[in-house]
Scaffold this active site. Structure first.
Site, PDB file in Angstrom:
ATOM      1  N   HIS A 127      -4.048   0.635  -0.887  1.00  0.00           N
ATOM      2  CA  HIS A 127      -5.446   1.090  -0.849  1.00  0.00           C
ATOM      3  C   HIS A 127      -6.306   0.092  -0.038  1.00  0.00           C
ATOM      4  O   HIS A 127      -6.950   0.452   0.929  1.00  0.00           O
ATOM      5  CB  HIS A 127      -6.023   1.159  -2.271  1.00  0.00           C
ATOM      6  CG  HIS A 127      -5.342   2.105  -3.203  1.00  0.00           C
ATOM      7  ND1 HIS A 127      -5.468   3.481  -3.139  1.00  0.00           N
ATOM      8  CD2 HIS A 127      -4.529   1.864  -4.263  1.00  0.00           C
ATOM      9  CE1 HIS A 127      -4.771   4.050  -4.109  1.00  0.00           C
ATOM     10  NE2 HIS A 127      -4.194   3.100  -4.815  1.00  0.00           N
TER      11      HIS A 127
HETATM   12  O1  RIB Z   1      -8.501   2.858  -6.512  1.00  0.00           O
HETATM   13  C1  RIB Z   1      -7.929   1.757  -5.852  1.00  0.00           C
HETATM   14  C2  RIB Z   1      -8.813   0.568  -5.937  1.00  0.00           C
HETATM   15  O2  RIB Z   1      -8.962   0.165  -7.291  1.00  0.00           O
HETATM   16  C3  RIB Z   1      -8.235  -0.664  -5.217  1.00  0.00           C
HETATM   17  O3  RIB Z   1      -9.293  -1.427  -4.698  1.00  0.00           O
HETATM   18  C4  RIB Z   1      -7.544  -1.423  -6.316  1.00  0.00           C
HETATM   19  O4  RIB Z   1      -7.510  -2.832  -6.077  1.00  0.00           O
HETATM   20  C5  RIB Z   1      -8.441  -1.147  -7.484  1.00  0.00           C
HETATM   21  O5  RIB Z   1      -9.509  -2.080  -7.411  1.00  0.00           O
END
Ligand code: RIB
Ligand code: CA
Length: 343
Positions: free
Chosen positions: A265
């Site tokens: 992500h």
């Molecule tokens: O949904 C994914 C996000 O949420 C990423 O930034 C992960 O590190 C969590 O913070």
């Protein structure tokens, strides 16, 4: 070939395993001049996010083949703008007890004469006590203006506090790339909300409409950016450390999604800041549901034909809907070669 101009960059994060991988990508990328890392309550409480940020930056700095100035790390907001508490029910099963998998788990002292596997780096090298993250965000926004890129990969509390401190400062930056939200995909913190936005919907609503040019890297594209665990096999000590880092995340992915890999992500947000052509975007207004009903934290993006028509009084966000995941993974893995012990 003329050297590309470096982009002065600030990363706001809640380390977190994928945050650590995002910082690894940023520090290994010559395109980015990483000026500061601000930390925020999210995957872990704020004081752990700060400690983890210091440990990750210091650990990465120890392994860079070509040493470079390391960014200072700053402590940030401990509670969401709208009050309440962050629901971390699944965070521990994804990110491990300390938020960084088994990377720095204390190991029993080695037998005499054997190498000490306890990797705890000297986190004081980069710690910046005393200056609060939202203050750093305002100060860099004011001093660098449109040259600055902000990459926000945790809940948006620090950025929202910066907007409250000095709205015009944030509106004048070059770009804010936000890992958060989802236009069409189901959520991962609830059926409708992505974790970063779900942690602090009021902050997300304020930032999405603060007037800065924003790119939203949401689950619509990040869910396609999966690094297969086989990519981390073999190699040297640094690659072994990354295996330890991602271990709980891969276990969670296998159990919950049947995927033997780690969803990148946050690294995708860093890559999109460096190479905007990696993602295809629609220009849309983004609103965040801030009520206390079942849709709290949902990013509402109007995708109907014609919804993107420029209407001067409403803010527009570049919402990423397409990604060249193969090109992104190639970029990510190629940059890790900057670390001694990757291969
Ligand atoms: O949904 C994914 C996000 O949420 C990423 O930034 C992960 O590190 C969590 O913070
Ligand atoms: Ca994060």
């Amino acid at each position: 070939m003329a050297k590309k101009k470096q982009i002065p960059t600030l990363i706001d994060c809640d380390p977190g395993i994928d945050d650590a991988l995002a910082i690894a990508l940023a520090l290994a990328s010559p395109e980015l001049d990483l000026r500061a890392i601000t930390t925020v309550n999210g995957n872990v409480p704020a004081r752990w996010a700060y400690r983890n940020g210091c440990r990750v930056v210091s650990f990465l700095g120890m392994h860079l083949r070509s040493p470079r100035p390391l960014p200072a790390v700053y402590p940030g907001a401990g509670r969401p703008l709208g009050g309440g508490r962050v629901d971390r029910k699944i965070s521990v099963s994804i990110h491990g007890e300390d938020g960084l998998g088994d990377l720095f788990r204390k190991r029993k002292p080695p037998a005499p004469g054997l190498p000490n596997k306890n990797r705890l780096p000297d986190e004081s090298r980069v710690a910046s006590q005393g200056i609060e993250s939202s203050q750093v965000i305002v100060s860099l926004s004011r001093s660098l203006g449109s040259a600055l890129s902000i990459i926000a990969i945790g809940p948006l509390t620090n950025l929202a506090l910066a907007v409250r401190r000095d709205r015009m400062a944030l509106a004048g930056v070059g770009r804010i790339v936000v890992m958060g939200g989802a236009a069409q995909m189901p959520g991962n913190a609830s059926s409708t909300a992505e974790f970063n936005v779900h942690c602090d919907p009021e902050a997300a609503e304020l930032v999405m409409n603060c007037g800065a040019p924003i790119t939203m890297i949401g689950l619509d594209v990040t869910r396609r950016a999966v690094l297969p665990s086989r990519s981390l096999r073999g190699g040297g000590e640094f690659r072994g450390a990354l295996r330890d880092l991602v271990r709980p995340y891969i276990g969670f992915s296998k159990r919950r999604r049947g995927v033997d890999g780690v969803t990148l992500h946050d690294p995708l947000a860093v890559a999109a800041a460096m190479e905007p052509g990696l993602v295809g975007c629609l220009r849309r207004k983004v609103s965040v549901e801030c009520g206390n009903g079942p849709a709290r934290g949902m990013t509402v993006v109007d995708l109907r034909p014609g919804a993107g028509a420029p209407v001067s009084h409403t803010r527009r966000v570049e919402v990423a809907m397409e990604v060249d995941e193969k090109r992104f993974l190639r970029l990510f893995l190629s940059r890790l070669r900057a670390y001694r012990g990757w291969s």
